[in-house]
Write a protein that holds these residues in place. Structure first.
Motif, PDB file in Angstrom:
ATOM      1  N   TYR A  10     -59.779  -8.664  22.694  1.00 14.45           N
ATOM      2  CA  TYR A  10     -59.075  -8.523  23.965  1.00 14.45           C
ATOM      3  C   TYR A  10     -57.632  -8.072  23.753  1.00 14.45           C
ATOM      4  O   TYR A  10     -57.097  -7.281  24.539  1.00 14.45           O
ATOM      5  CB  TYR A  10     -59.094  -9.849  24.732  1.00 14.45           C
ATOM      6  CG  TYR A  10     -60.463 -10.255  25.201  1.00 14.45           C
ATOM      7  CD1 TYR A  10     -61.113  -9.545  26.209  1.00 14.45           C
ATOM      8  CD2 TYR A  10     -61.122 -11.350  24.640  1.00 14.45           C
ATOM      9  CE1 TYR A  10     -62.372  -9.907  26.650  1.00 14.45           C
ATOM     10  CE2 TYR A  10     -62.384 -11.724  25.073  1.00 14.45           C
ATOM     11  CZ  TYR A  10     -63.010 -11.002  26.080  1.00 14.45           C
ATOM     12  OH  TYR A  10     -64.263 -11.360  26.508  1.00 14.45           O
ATOM     13  N   PHE A  11     -56.995  -8.576  22.715  1.00 12.38           N
ATOM     14  CA  PHE A  11     -55.583  -8.234  22.517  1.00 12.38           C
ATOM     15  C   PHE A  11     -55.412  -6.764  22.160  1.00 12.38           C
ATOM     16  O   PHE A  11     -54.421  -6.140  22.551  1.00 12.38           O
ATOM     17  CB  PHE A  11     -54.957  -9.150  21.457  1.00 12.38           C
ATOM     18  CG  PHE A  11     -55.272  -8.796  20.037  1.00 12.38           C
ATOM     19  CD1 PHE A  11     -54.343  -8.118  19.246  1.00 12.38           C
ATOM     20  CD2 PHE A  11     -56.494  -9.135  19.466  1.00 12.38           C
ATOM     21  CE1 PHE A  11     -54.621  -7.802  17.932  1.00 12.38           C
ATOM     22  CE2 PHE A  11     -56.773  -8.834  18.151  1.00 12.38           C
ATOM     23  CZ  PHE A  11     -55.839  -8.159  17.373  1.00 12.38           C
ATOM     24  N   LEU A  12     -56.370  -6.165  21.459  1.00 12.90           N
ATOM     25  CA  LEU A  12     -56.273  -4.744  21.140  1.00 12.90           C
ATOM     26  C   LEU A  12     -56.496  -3.884  22.378  1.00 12.90           C
ATOM     27  O   LEU A  12     -55.828  -2.866  22.571  1.00 12.90           O
ATOM     28  CB  LEU A  12     -57.272  -4.379  20.048  1.00 12.90           C
ATOM     29  CG  LEU A  12     -56.966  -4.917  18.648  1.00 12.90           C
ATOM     30  CD1 LEU A  12     -58.041  -4.500  17.660  1.00 12.90           C
ATOM     31  CD2 LEU A  12     -55.594  -4.464  18.170  1.00 12.90           C
ATOM     32  N   LYS A 238     -56.574  -6.378   8.355  1.00 15.04           N
ATOM     33  CA  LYS A 238     -56.344  -6.736   9.758  1.00 15.04           C
ATOM     34  C   LYS A 238     -55.449  -7.964   9.864  1.00 15.04           C
ATOM     35  O   LYS A 238     -54.564  -8.031  10.729  1.00 15.04           O
ATOM     36  CB  LYS A 238     -57.685  -6.999  10.443  1.00 15.04           C
ATOM     37  CG  LYS A 238     -57.561  -7.380  11.909  1.00 15.04           C
ATOM     38  CD  LYS A 238     -58.924  -7.639  12.513  1.00 15.04           C
ATOM     39  CE  LYS A 238     -58.812  -8.136  13.941  1.00 15.04           C
ATOM     40  NZ  LYS A 238     -60.136  -8.475  14.515  1.00 15.04           N
ATOM     41  N   ALA A 239     -55.649  -8.933   8.963  1.00 10.72           N
ATOM     42  CA  ALA A 239     -54.839 -10.147   8.989  1.00 10.72           C
ATOM     43  C   ALA A 239     -53.374  -9.844   8.709  1.00 10.72           C
ATOM     44  O   ALA A 239     -52.476 -10.510   9.245  1.00 10.72           O
ATOM     45  CB  ALA A 239     -55.371 -11.154   7.974  1.00 10.72           C
ATOM     46  N   LEU A 240     -53.106  -8.843   7.864  1.00 10.88           N
ATOM     47  CA  LEU A 240     -51.720  -8.459   7.607  1.00 10.88           C
ATOM     48  C   LEU A 240     -51.021  -8.011   8.883  1.00 10.88           C
ATOM     49  O   LEU A 240     -49.824  -8.253   9.065  1.00 10.88           O
ATOM     50  CB  LEU A 240     -51.676  -7.318   6.581  1.00 10.88           C
ATOM     51  CG  LEU A 240     -51.915  -7.658   5.112  1.00 10.88           C
ATOM     52  CD1 LEU A 240     -51.812  -6.393   4.269  1.00 10.88           C
ATOM     53  CD2 LEU A 240     -50.926  -8.701   4.609  1.00 10.88           C
ATOM     54  N   PHE A 241     -51.762  -7.359   9.747  1.00  9.83           N
ATOM     55  CA  PHE A 241     -51.171  -6.842  10.981  1.00  9.83           C
ATOM     56  C   PHE A 241     -51.065  -7.914  12.065  1.00  9.83           C
ATOM     57  O   PHE A 241     -50.161  -7.862  12.892  1.00  9.83           O
ATOM     58  CB  PHE A 241     -51.985  -5.667  11.503  1.00  9.83           C
ATOM     59  CG  PHE A 241     -51.926  -4.442  10.629  1.00  9.83           C
ATOM     60  CD1 PHE A 241     -50.741  -4.082  10.008  1.00  9.83           C
ATOM     61  CD2 PHE A 241     -53.035  -3.645  10.436  1.00  9.83           C
ATOM     62  CE1 PHE A 241     -50.665  -2.956   9.200  1.00  9.83           C
ATOM     63  CE2 PHE A 241     -52.971  -2.513   9.636  1.00  9.83           C
ATOM     64  CZ  PHE A 241     -51.789  -2.164   9.014  1.00  9.83           C
ATOM     65  N   VAL A 290     -45.549  -6.042  14.165  1.00  7.78           N
ATOM     66  CA  VAL A 290     -44.811  -6.714  15.242  1.00  7.78           C
ATOM     67  C   VAL A 290     -45.638  -6.748  16.522  1.00  7.78           C
ATOM     68  O   VAL A 290     -45.799  -7.802  17.162  1.00  7.78           O
ATOM     69  CB  VAL A 290     -43.461  -6.009  15.492  1.00  7.78           C
ATOM     70  CG1 VAL A 290     -42.761  -6.615  16.709  1.00  7.78           C
ATOM     71  CG2 VAL A 290     -42.568  -6.106  14.255  1.00  7.78           C
ATOM     72  N   VAL A 291     -46.212  -5.610  16.902  1.00 10.31           N
ATOM     73  CA  VAL A 291     -46.956  -5.515  18.159  1.00 10.31           C
ATOM     74  C   VAL A 291     -48.287  -6.264  18.075  1.00 10.31           C
ATOM     75  O   VAL A 291     -48.658  -6.995  18.994  1.00 10.31           O
ATOM     76  CB  VAL A 291     -47.185  -4.032  18.531  1.00 10.31           C
ATOM     77  CG1 VAL A 291     -48.086  -3.919  19.752  1.00 10.31           C
ATOM     78  CG2 VAL A 291     -45.850  -3.338  18.784  1.00 10.31           C
ATOM     79  N   PHE A 292     -49.018  -6.107  16.965  1.00 12.41           N
ATOM     80  CA  PHE A 292     -50.309  -6.779  16.819  1.00 12.41           C
ATOM     81  C   PHE A 292     -50.127  -8.297  16.783  1.00 12.41           C
ATOM     82  O   PHE A 292     -50.917  -9.035  17.384  1.00 12.41           O
ATOM     83  CB  PHE A 292     -51.007  -6.322  15.536  1.00 12.41           C
ATOM     84  CG  PHE A 292     -51.807  -5.063  15.691  1.00 12.41           C
ATOM     85  CD1 PHE A 292     -51.406  -4.068  16.571  1.00 12.41           C
ATOM     86  CD2 PHE A 292     -52.955  -4.855  14.951  1.00 12.41           C
ATOM     87  CE1 PHE A 292     -52.133  -2.894  16.712  1.00 12.41           C
ATOM     88  CE2 PHE A 292     -53.696  -3.692  15.072  1.00 12.41           C
ATOM     89  CZ  PHE A 292     -53.290  -2.711  15.953  1.00 12.41           C
ATOM     90  N   ALA A 293     -49.107  -8.759  16.063  1.00 14.15           N
ATOM     91  CA  ALA A 293     -48.894 -10.202  15.957  1.00 14.15           C
ATOM     92  C   ALA A 293     -48.543 -10.799  17.319  1.00 14.15           C
ATOM     93  O   ALA A 293     -49.088 -11.855  17.710  1.00 14.15           O
ATOM     94  CB  ALA A 293     -47.784 -10.493  14.945  1.00 14.15           C
ATOM     95  N   ARG A 297     -51.130 -13.193  19.685  1.00 10.97           N
ATOM     96  CA  ARG A 297     -50.706 -14.509  20.148  1.00 10.97           C
ATOM     97  C   ARG A 297     -50.680 -14.617  21.667  1.00 10.97           C
ATOM     98  O   ARG A 297     -51.035 -15.665  22.220  1.00 10.97           O
ATOM     99  CB  ARG A 297     -49.307 -14.816  19.599  1.00 10.97           C
ATOM    100  CG  ARG A 297     -48.770 -16.176  20.011  1.00 10.97           C
ATOM    101  CD  ARG A 297     -47.411 -16.447  19.395  1.00 10.97           C
ATOM    102  NE  ARG A 297     -46.896 -17.741  19.791  1.00 10.97           N
ATOM    103  CZ  ARG A 297     -45.732 -18.229  19.404  1.00 10.97           C
ATOM    104  NH1 ARG A 297     -44.954 -17.517  18.582  1.00 10.97           N
ATOM    105  NH2 ARG A 297     -45.319 -19.411  19.810  1.00 10.97           N
ATOM    106  N   LEU A 298     -50.287 -13.547  22.349  1.00  9.60           N
ATOM    107  CA  LEU A 298     -50.040 -13.630  23.795  1.00  9.60           C
ATOM    108  C   LEU A 298     -51.121 -12.988  24.663  1.00  9.60           C
ATOM    109  O   LEU A 298     -51.225 -13.319  25.853  1.00  9.60           O
ATOM    110  CB  LEU A 298     -48.691 -12.972  24.122  1.00  9.60           C
ATOM    111  CG  LEU A 298     -47.458 -13.539  23.414  1.00  9.60           C
ATOM    112  CD1 LEU A 298     -46.231 -12.709  23.759  1.00  9.60           C
ATOM    113  CD2 LEU A 298     -47.253 -15.009  23.770  1.00  9.60           C
ATOM    114  N   LEU A 299     -51.919 -12.065  24.110  1.00  7.79           N
ATOM    115  CA  LEU A 299     -52.815 -11.267  24.949  1.00  7.79           C
ATOM    116  C   LEU A 299     -54.290 -11.394  24.573  1.00  7.79           C
ATOM    117  O   LEU A 299     -55.115 -10.679  25.135  1.00  7.79           O
ATOM    118  CB  LEU A 299     -52.419  -9.781  24.861  1.00  7.79           C
ATOM    119  CG  LEU A 299     -51.002  -9.427  25.300  1.00  7.79           C
ATOM    120  CD1 LEU A 299     -50.711  -7.960  25.002  1.00  7.79           C
ATOM    121  CD2 LEU A 299     -50.813  -9.716  26.785  1.00  7.79           C
ATOM    122  N   ASN A 300     -54.621 -12.291  23.669  1.00  7.01           N
ATOM    123  CA  ASN A 300     -55.999 -12.377  23.193  1.00  7.01           C
ATOM    124  C   ASN A 300     -56.843 -13.281  24.083  1.00  7.01           C
ATOM    125  O   ASN A 300     -57.345 -14.334  23.663  1.00  7.01           O
ATOM    126  CB  ASN A 300     -56.041 -12.867  21.748  1.00  7.01           C
ATOM    127  CG  ASN A 300     -57.346 -12.506  21.062  1.00  7.01           C
ATOM    128  OD1 ASN A 300     -58.028 -11.569  21.477  1.00  7.01           O
ATOM    129  ND2 ASN A 300     -57.698 -13.247  20.032  1.00  7.01           N
TER     130      ASN A 300
END
Length: 385
Positions: A10-12, A238-241, A290-293, A297-300
């Motif tokens: 969902y966050f992507l 993916k986890a790095l991002f 920055v954007v993915f993290a 956290r906020l959009l998933n």
């Protein structure tokens, strides 16, 4: 290595939609910035110039990472030819639709606004062709690049699927943001070297619209597209991002300062554009984190409101550009305050775009043309008296 996400991302979806919608304040702020555009306010605004530069420095790099991620996900679901057909239809049909319905009228309007209509007959055939390429592709360039990347990926993704090995697994199992940064630094230098070689050998080619979109833009965004595909395959990448990195945030801030200094003191006749390509290659990578993290956290989560804008984002992006130029040409001169003009522009463009989106939803042909998807019959809308 993995070939399927554990759950819907969902966050992507949300990040991709908001990056597209960010094109609205980006282009409206361009009117009020110190950058020369089709239409500009009488006096530029320093803070809107800064805002515009910030968006421009990273937005599309992050977008192409997400595009690569979803493209490879679909690549594993469909047969090869079916995948190419679906992907090209999804981006190619809206692009071809927008040219006669949006960018051609936009081009004709600008010819009269800028007083150049009477000079059209003085252009050479090539100048007319090149002008039309730049103006008709316009803000649709990323759709053209996606068509090219999808076509190129017929070979790249096939090789990627066949050549995934234990060695590659070990490499990506120990990948770090430092190693990625070094890789993207080298890629940025290679791109800059290619551009400089072209500038020395044949300068006019860099002004050719079709060459710029099909070759130069594709080459610049290809690493981001591929790293997105690899992020789908390798959980470690993916986890790095998606894991917050203060180092990336600080590095991105420093890269943006370098970007501003290059804009301020660089020269187009020197190395300004080559330097910019290196800076934005690195800043784009760091801003992915920055954007993915933040998004993770906020959009998933699933939300009807977010889903609405996810579905509406492409249509709104396509129609916002001519609306923005209309606002800049005919309304901006009557608003003295840049801040007020910027806010009024947001209300004007977003308001009309949403109305047009709702209208197009009720016309099956337009829904198909602006989405590239076969449309099911819409349930009849009952109006209560």
């Amino acid at each position: 290595m993995t070939t399927a996400p554990a759950q819907r991302e969902y966050f992507l979806d949300s990040i991709r939609a908001w990056l597209m919608l960010l094109g609205i304040p980006f282009h409206i702020s361009l009117i009020y910035s110190s950058h020369t555009w089709h239409v500009n306010s009488i006096e530029p605004s320093w803070w809107l110039t800064l805002f515009n530069d910030f968006i421009h420095a990273f937005r599309m790099q992050v977008f192409f990472v997400i595009s690569g991620y979803f493209s490879y996900m679909l690549f594993l679901r469909y047969p090869l030819k079916r995948w190419w057909k679906v992907r090209v239809e999804r981006v190619g049909i809206p692009m071809l639709t927008a040219i006669p319905l949006l960018t051609l009228p936009q081009f004709m309007m600008l010819q009269y606004v800028k007083g150049k209509a009477q000079n059209w007959h003085t252009l050479t055939p090539y100048e007319k062709y090149n002008t039309l390429v730049w103006e008709l592709v316009s803000h649709l360039w990323f759709l053209l690049v996606l068509v090219v990347l999808t076509t190129v990926s017929l070979w790249i993704f096939s090789r990627l699927r066949q050549r995934l090995s234990a060695r590659a697994d070990r490499f990506f199992a120990h990948i770090t943001l430092g190693k990625l940064s070094l890789l993207f630094l080298l890629l940025g230098i290679a791109y800059a070297a290619l551009r400089r070689a072209l500038f020395i050998a044949w300068p006019p080619i860099l002004s050719d619209g079709l060459f710029n979109f099909v070759v130069m833009q594709t080459l610049f965004y290809l690493p981001f597209f591929l790293i997105g595909a690899l992020a789908f395959v390798y959980p470690r990448l993916k986890a790095l991002f998606t894991t917050p990195s203060p180092w990336c945030a600080v590095a991105a801030a420093l890269a943006f300062i370098a970007y501003l200094l290059n804009q301020r003191y660089g020269s187009g006749e020197a190395w300004m554009y080559e330097t910019e390509s290196v800076i934005t290659m690195l800043m784009g990578l760091w801003m992915v984190n920055v954007v993915f993290a933040l998004g993770h956290r906020l959009l998933n989560f699933e939300s009807k409101r977010v889903t609405y804008f996810v579905n509406a984002s492409l249509f709104i992006y396509l129609v916002h550009h001519p609306l923005t130029l209309f606002f800049g040409a005919y309304i901006t001169p009557h608003i003295a305050s840049n801040a007020l003009g910027f806010l009024a522009g947001l209300v004007f463009v977003i308001g009309i775009a949403l109305v047009l989106y709702e209208i197009h939803l009720r016309i099956p042909l337009l829904r198909f043309l602006f989405s590239g998807k076969p449309q099911n019959k819409v349930a009849s809308i009952k109006v209560r008296g």
